[in-house]
Scaffold this motif. Structure first.
Motif, PDB file in Angstrom:
ATOM      1  N   CYS A   1     103.034  43.382  66.196  1.00  0.00           N
ATOM      2  CA  CYS A   1     103.418  42.107  67.278  1.00  0.00           C
ATOM      3  C   CYS A   1     104.686  42.267  67.729  1.00  0.00           C
ATOM      4  O   CYS A   1     105.504  42.169  66.436  1.00  0.00           O
ATOM      5  CB  CYS A   1     102.687  40.957  66.620  1.00  0.00           C
ATOM      6  N   GLU A   2     105.258  42.296  68.678  1.00  0.00           N
ATOM      7  CA  GLU A   2     106.826  42.333  69.088  1.00  0.00           C
ATOM      8  C   GLU A   2     107.400  41.159  68.526  1.00  0.00           C
ATOM      9  O   GLU A   2     108.567  41.168  68.328  1.00  0.00           O
ATOM     10  CB  GLU A   2     106.625  42.535  70.633  1.00  0.00           C
ATOM     11  N   GLU A   3     106.748  40.059  68.626  1.00  0.00           N
ATOM     12  CA  GLU A   3     107.447  38.690  68.419  1.00  0.00           C
ATOM     13  C   GLU A   3     107.436  38.693  66.749  1.00  0.00           C
ATOM     14  O   GLU A   3     108.416  37.993  66.269  1.00  0.00           O
ATOM     15  CB  GLU A   3     106.808  37.438  69.223  1.00  0.00           C
ATOM     16  N   CYS A   4     106.152  38.639  66.232  1.00  0.00           N
ATOM     17  CA  CYS A   4     106.279  38.521  64.734  1.00  0.00           C
ATOM     18  C   CYS A   4     107.304  39.572  64.007  1.00  0.00           C
ATOM     19  O   CYS A   4     108.002  39.001  63.128  1.00  0.00           O
ATOM     20  CB  CYS A   4     104.768  38.728  64.245  1.00  0.00           C
ATOM     21  N   ILE A   5     107.500  40.606  64.649  1.00  0.00           N
ATOM     22  CA  ILE A   5     108.370  41.695  64.056  1.00  0.00           C
ATOM     23  C   ILE A   5     109.597  40.807  64.005  1.00  0.00           C
ATOM     24  O   ILE A   5     110.782  40.945  63.110  1.00  0.00           O
ATOM     25  CB  ILE A   5     108.436  42.713  64.857  1.00  0.00           C
ATOM     26  N   LYS A   6     110.192  40.476  65.060  1.00  0.00           N
ATOM     27  CA  LYS A   6     111.741  39.663  65.472  1.00  0.00           C
ATOM     28  C   LYS A   6     111.820  38.323  64.487  1.00  0.00           C
ATOM     29  O   LYS A   6     112.993  38.260  64.131  1.00  0.00           O
ATOM     30  CB  LYS A   6     111.509  39.021  67.029  1.00  0.00           C
ATOM     31  N   HIS A   7     110.803  37.714  64.207  1.00  0.00           N
ATOM     32  CA  HIS A   7     110.821  36.337  63.360  1.00  0.00           C
ATOM     33  C   HIS A   7     110.355  36.564  61.791  1.00  0.00           C
ATOM     34  O   HIS A   7     110.132  35.875  61.150  1.00  0.00           O
ATOM     35  CB  HIS A   7     109.836  35.465  63.993  1.00  0.00           C
ATOM     36  N   ASN A   8     110.088  38.045  61.378  1.00  0.00           N
ATOM     37  CA  ASN A   8     109.599  38.313  60.079  1.00  0.00           C
ATOM     38  C   ASN A   8     108.110  37.447  59.889  1.00  0.00           C
ATOM     39  O   ASN A   8     107.950  36.883  58.851  1.00  0.00           O
ATOM     40  CB  ASN A   8     110.613  37.646  59.007  1.00  0.00           C
ATOM     41  N   GLY A   9     107.300  37.619  60.820  1.00  0.00           N
ATOM     42  CA  GLY A   9     106.105  36.879  60.881  1.00  0.00           C
ATOM     43  C   GLY A   9     104.821  37.677  60.363  1.00  0.00           C
ATOM     44  O   GLY A   9     105.046  38.976  60.150  1.00  0.00           O
ATOM     45  N   ARG A  10     103.699  37.248  60.387  1.00  0.00           N
ATOM     46  CA  ARG A  10     102.609  38.193  60.161  1.00  0.00           C
ATOM     47  C   ARG A  10     101.398  37.936  61.105  1.00  0.00           C
ATOM     48  O   ARG A  10     101.504  36.945  61.695  1.00  0.00           O
ATOM     49  CB  ARG A  10     102.028  38.017  58.726  1.00  0.00           C
ATOM     50  N   TRP A  11     100.720  39.004  61.299  1.00  0.00           N
ATOM     51  CA  TRP A  11      99.651  38.850  62.360  1.00  0.00           C
ATOM     52  C   TRP A  11      98.242  39.327  61.711  1.00  0.00           C
ATOM     53  O   TRP A  11      98.143  40.060  60.933  1.00  0.00           O
ATOM     54  CB  TRP A  11      99.768  39.621  63.224  1.00  0.00           C
TER      55      TRP A  11
END
Length: 91
Positions: free
Chosen positions: A25-35
Motif C-alpha cells: 500500500c503506497e500510503e501505508c508505507i509512507k505512514h508506517n501503517g499496515r494493510w
C-alpha cells in the motif's frame, strides 16, 4: 440472460496490477501503517489498501479523485469493483 455491466466496468480494456516488487500500500508505507488486502486503481494505477485495512486508503482515494474502478491486487484473485455503481465483475 446476459449480465449487464455498468459503463465504468465496460470501459476497462486492460487490467492494471502492481509489479511484483510494488505489492504494498503506497500510503501505508509512507505512514508506517499496515494493510490486509490491496486494490489497484484502474484509472491511475495506484495500489492501496482495502476497507478491511485500518486506513482504508483505496476508498479514500476514490472519494478524493472520483476514480471509479479498482481491481483486486491479491494473487489468485481476478475481479473488479465499481464504487459509484456498486458493481462487481470477474475478469
Amino acid at each position: 440472460m446476459e449480465e449487464q455491466f455498468c459503463k465504468h466496468l465496460q470501459d476497462i480494456r486492460e487490467v492494471k496490477l502492481p509489479a511484483e516488487d510494488e505489492h504494498v500500500c503506497e500510503e501505508c508505507i509512507k505512514h508506517n501503517g499496515r494493510w490486509v488486502h490491496l486494490r489497484t486503481c484502474q484509472t491511475c494505477g495506484a495500489t492501496l489498501c482495502c476497507d478491511a485495512s485500518p486506513a482504508r486508503h483505496m476508498t479514500a482515494h476514490y472519494h478524493a479523485t472520483g476514480h471509479p474502478v479498482v481491481a483486486s491486487a491479491e494473487p489468485g484473485e481476478q475481479w473488479l469493483w465499481c464504487y459509484p455503481d456498486q458493481q462487481f465483475a470477474d475478469y
